[in-house]
Structures are given as C-alpha cells and as structure tokens.
Scaffold this motif. Structure first.
Motif, PDB file in Angstrom:
ATOM      1  N   GLY A   5       0.830  -1.200   0.000  1.00  0.00           N
ATOM      2  CA  GLY A   5       0.000   0.000   0.000  1.00  0.00           C
ATOM      3  C   GLY A   5       0.865   1.251   0.000  1.00  0.00           C
ATOM      4  O   GLY A   5       2.083   1.183  -0.162  1.00  0.00           O
ATOM      5  N   PRO A   6       0.248   2.414   0.199  1.00  0.00           N
ATOM      6  CA  PRO A   6       1.006   3.663   0.224  1.00  0.00           C
ATOM      7  C   PRO A   6       2.099   3.630   1.298  1.00  0.00           C
ATOM      8  O   PRO A   6       1.912   3.072   2.378  1.00  0.00           O
ATOM      9  N   VAL A   7       3.231   4.234   0.960  1.00  0.00           N
ATOM     10  CA  VAL A   7       4.380   4.274   1.862  1.00  0.00           C
ATOM     11  C   VAL A   7       4.886   5.711   1.920  1.00  0.00           C
ATOM     12  O   VAL A   7       5.085   6.349   0.889  1.00  0.00           O
ATOM     13  N   LEU A   8       5.102   6.200   3.138  1.00  0.00           N
ATOM     14  CA  LEU A   8       5.647   7.532   3.378  1.00  0.00           C
ATOM     15  C   LEU A   8       7.126   7.439   3.722  1.00  0.00           C
ATOM     16  O   LEU A   8       7.570   6.447   4.284  1.00  0.00           O
ATOM     17  N   HIS A   9       7.870   8.490   3.397  1.00  0.00           N
ATOM     18  CA  HIS A   9       9.235   8.598   3.919  1.00  0.00           C
ATOM     19  C   HIS A   9       9.394   9.983   4.507  1.00  0.00           C
ATOM     20  O   HIS A   9       8.753  10.937   4.069  1.00  0.00           O
ATOM     21  N   ASP A  10      10.228  10.070   5.540  1.00  0.00           N
ATOM     22  CA  ASP A  10      10.436  11.366   6.172  1.00  0.00           C
ATOM     23  C   ASP A  10      11.451  12.165   5.362  1.00  0.00           C
ATOM     24  O   ASP A  10      12.177  11.624   4.537  1.00  0.00           O
ATOM     25  N   ASP A  11      11.466  13.476   5.592  1.00  0.00           N
ATOM     26  CA  ASP A  11      12.371  14.342   4.835  1.00  0.00           C
ATOM     27  C   ASP A  11      13.832  14.000   5.053  1.00  0.00           C
ATOM     28  O   ASP A  11      14.645  14.157   4.152  1.00  0.00           O
ATOM     29  N   GLY A  12      14.177  13.524   6.235  1.00  0.00           N
ATOM     30  CA  GLY A  12      15.565  13.161   6.511  1.00  0.00           C
ATOM     31  C   GLY A  12      15.948  11.825   5.898  1.00  0.00           C
ATOM     32  O   GLY A  12      17.118  11.459   5.871  1.00  0.00           O
ATOM     33  N   GLY A  13      14.969  11.072   5.433  1.00  0.00           N
ATOM     34  CA  GLY A  13      15.238   9.771   4.829  1.00  0.00           C
ATOM     35  C   GLY A  13      15.578   8.692   5.834  1.00  0.00           C
ATOM     36  O   GLY A  13      16.098   7.643   5.465  1.00  0.00           O
ATOM     37  N   ASP A  14      15.272   8.926   7.114  1.00  0.00           N
ATOM     38  CA  ASP A  14      15.627   7.959   8.156  1.00  0.00           C
ATOM     39  C   ASP A  14      14.608   6.847   8.341  1.00  0.00           C
ATOM     40  O   ASP A  14      14.958   5.765   8.790  1.00  0.00           O
ATOM     41  N   THR A  15      13.338   7.131   8.028  1.00  0.00           N
ATOM     42  CA  THR A  15      12.295   6.138   8.267  1.00  0.00           C
ATOM     43  C   THR A  15      11.316   6.068   7.097  1.00  0.00           C
ATOM     44  O   THR A  15      11.187   7.005   6.318  1.00  0.00           O
ATOM     45  N   LEU A  16      10.640   4.926   7.025  1.00  0.00           N
ATOM     46  CA  LEU A  16       9.521   4.741   6.106  1.00  0.00           C
ATOM     47  C   LEU A  16       8.296   4.395   6.943  1.00  0.00           C
ATOM     48  O   LEU A  16       8.415   3.743   7.980  1.00  0.00           O
ATOM     49  N   GLY A  17       7.134   4.806   6.471  1.00  0.00           N
ATOM     50  CA  GLY A  17       5.879   4.499   7.134  1.00  0.00           C
ATOM     51  C   GLY A  17       4.929   3.795   6.185  1.00  0.00           C
ATOM     52  O   GLY A  17       4.576   4.337   5.140  1.00  0.00           O
ATOM     53  N   PHE A  18       4.548   2.566   6.527  1.00  0.00           N
ATOM     54  CA  PHE A  18       3.608   1.773   5.735  1.00  0.00           C
ATOM     55  C   PHE A  18       2.211   1.992   6.275  1.00  0.00           C
ATOM     56  O   PHE A  18       1.975   1.782   7.471  1.00  0.00           O
ATOM     57  N   LEU A  19       1.274   2.373   5.425  1.00  0.00           N
ATOM     58  CA  LEU A  19      -0.112   2.481   5.854  1.00  0.00           C
ATOM     59  C   LEU A  19      -0.711   1.083   5.911  1.00  0.00           C
ATOM     60  O   LEU A  19      -0.589   0.311   4.963  1.00  0.00           O
ATOM     61  N   VAL A  20      -1.289   0.772   7.068  1.00  0.00           N
ATOM     62  CA  VAL A  20      -1.894  -0.536   7.326  1.00  0.00           C
ATOM     63  C   VAL A  20      -3.317  -0.306   7.832  1.00  0.00           C
ATOM     64  O   VAL A  20      -3.653   0.796   8.254  1.00  0.00           O
ATOM     65  N   PRO A  21      -4.155  -1.331   7.805  1.00  0.00           N
ATOM     66  CA  PRO A  21      -5.534  -1.152   8.253  1.00  0.00           C
ATOM     67  C   PRO A  21      -5.620  -0.701   9.709  1.00  0.00           C
ATOM     68  O   PRO A  21      -4.749  -1.016  10.526  1.00  0.00           O
ATOM     69  N   PRO A  22      -6.690   0.048  10.036  1.00  0.00           N
ATOM     70  CA  PRO A  22      -6.882   0.467  11.427  1.00  0.00           C
ATOM     71  C   PRO A  22      -7.000  -0.748  12.335  1.00  0.00           C
ATOM     72  O   PRO A  22      -7.521  -1.783  11.934  1.00  0.00           O
ATOM     73  N   GLY A  23      -6.478  -0.608  13.539  1.00  0.00           N
ATOM     74  CA  GLY A  23      -6.517  -1.708  14.500  1.00  0.00           C
ATOM     75  C   GLY A  23      -5.245  -2.530  14.516  1.00  0.00           C
ATOM     76  O   GLY A  23      -5.027  -3.328  15.425  1.00  0.00           O
ATOM     77  N   THR A  24      -4.384  -2.338  13.527  1.00  0.00           N
ATOM     78  CA  THR A  24      -3.134  -3.096  13.458  1.00  0.00           C
ATOM     79  C   THR A  24      -2.250  -2.818  14.662  1.00  0.00           C
ATOM     80  O   THR A  24      -1.605  -3.722  15.190  1.00  0.00           O
ATOM     81  N   ALA A  25      -2.226  -1.576  15.123  1.00  0.00           N
ATOM     82  CA  ALA A  25      -1.338  -1.199  16.228  1.00  0.00           C
ATOM     83  C   ALA A  25      -1.601  -2.004  17.496  1.00  0.00           C
ATOM     84  O   ALA A  25      -0.672  -2.269  18.263  1.00  0.00           O
ATOM     85  N   ALA A  26      -2.829  -2.409  17.694  1.00  0.00           N
ATOM     86  CA  ALA A  26      -3.182  -3.136  18.920  1.00  0.00           C
ATOM     87  C   ALA A  26      -2.414  -4.447  19.066  1.00  0.00           C
ATOM     88  O   ALA A  26      -2.141  -4.881  20.185  1.00  0.00           O
TER      89      ALA A  26
END
Length: 135
Positions: free
Chosen positions: A50-71
């Motif tokens: 799915g969509p993936v974010l990266h921070d401006d510093g290039g240190d991390t990536l963020g994967f969008l996952v379905p709600p409730g995954t964090a639990a």
C-alpha cells in the motif's frame, strides 16, 4: 497477498479508491529495512504494498496498514501508531507534515496487509544482517 480495504462509514459512497478518507495505522521502520521490504513486497507473486511515506531526513519509512493493526503489532525494530480514528487524507499531499510519498495512493493498494508486511520486514532484516556480515 490480501490487502485490506477500509469500509469507513464516514467515507461517502462513490469516493474513488485512490482518494479515500480512511483511518489507517502507520508502521514505521528504519529506511534501509523499509526499502528492502518494499522491494520484497513488489517482487512477491501476487503480493502488493500500500502507500508508503518517507520522512524528509530519509531515516524512516511508514507503511499504511488497516486500522486496529497497532493493537497487536509486535515486530522488533518497528512501531505501529494508531490514528485513533482520525482520517488520513490519502491525496497527492502526504498526510504527515515533513514527509513525502515513496509509493503514493493510486499507485498502490489502499493498505498493506500487516501479516504480509510482518513477513517482508523479517526477510528484510535477515537480508540486511547477511549483507552486513559479509563486509
């Protein structure tokens, strides 16, 4: 791979899939592991990312996952952040200030399946460890 589409009652019917207003959790990983995982997911037979974010510093990536995954997220070296039902606008503009899209909505599925992401992150960690031990 199975991807999750979010059925959010706040999303008006007929909203195109590339621009939903959907609550998603975000799995954040170090950029090196995340890029390797993206490659693994994109090479996989039938697996998608799915969509993936990266921070401006290039240190991390963020994967969008379905709600409730964090639990239930328990992958070492990563974090999963709940959005508490806040809608992340999946539009051309990234939903988090100081970030940009690596894989923007419309070019990716709505959310990455957390089971598939967990496997890809594990494989990525093993690949990186093996590469680093060869130096």
């Amino acid at each position: 791979m199975e991807t999750s589409q979010i059925n959010d009652p706040r999303t008006p019917p007929g909203t195109p899939p590339s621009t939903p207003s959907a609550g998603c959790d975000v799995v954040t990983v170090p950029a090196r592991q995340g890029l390797e995982a993206v490659d693994i997911l994109r090479r996989g037979a039938g697996e998608a990312v799915g969509p993936v974010l990266h921070d401006d510093g290039g240190d991390t990536l963020g994967f969008l996952v379905p709600p409730g995954t964090a639990a239930a997220w328990d992958v070492p070296g990563s974090t999963c952040t709940e959005t508490d039902g806040r809608a992340l606008p999946l539009a051309p503009e990234p939903p988090v200030e100081g970030s940009d899209w690596l894989l923007p909505p419309g070019e990716a599925d709505l959310a990455t399946d957390p089971v598939v992401l967990r496997k890809a992150l594990g494989e990525a960690a093993r690949t990186i460890k093996a590469a680093d031990s060869c130096r």
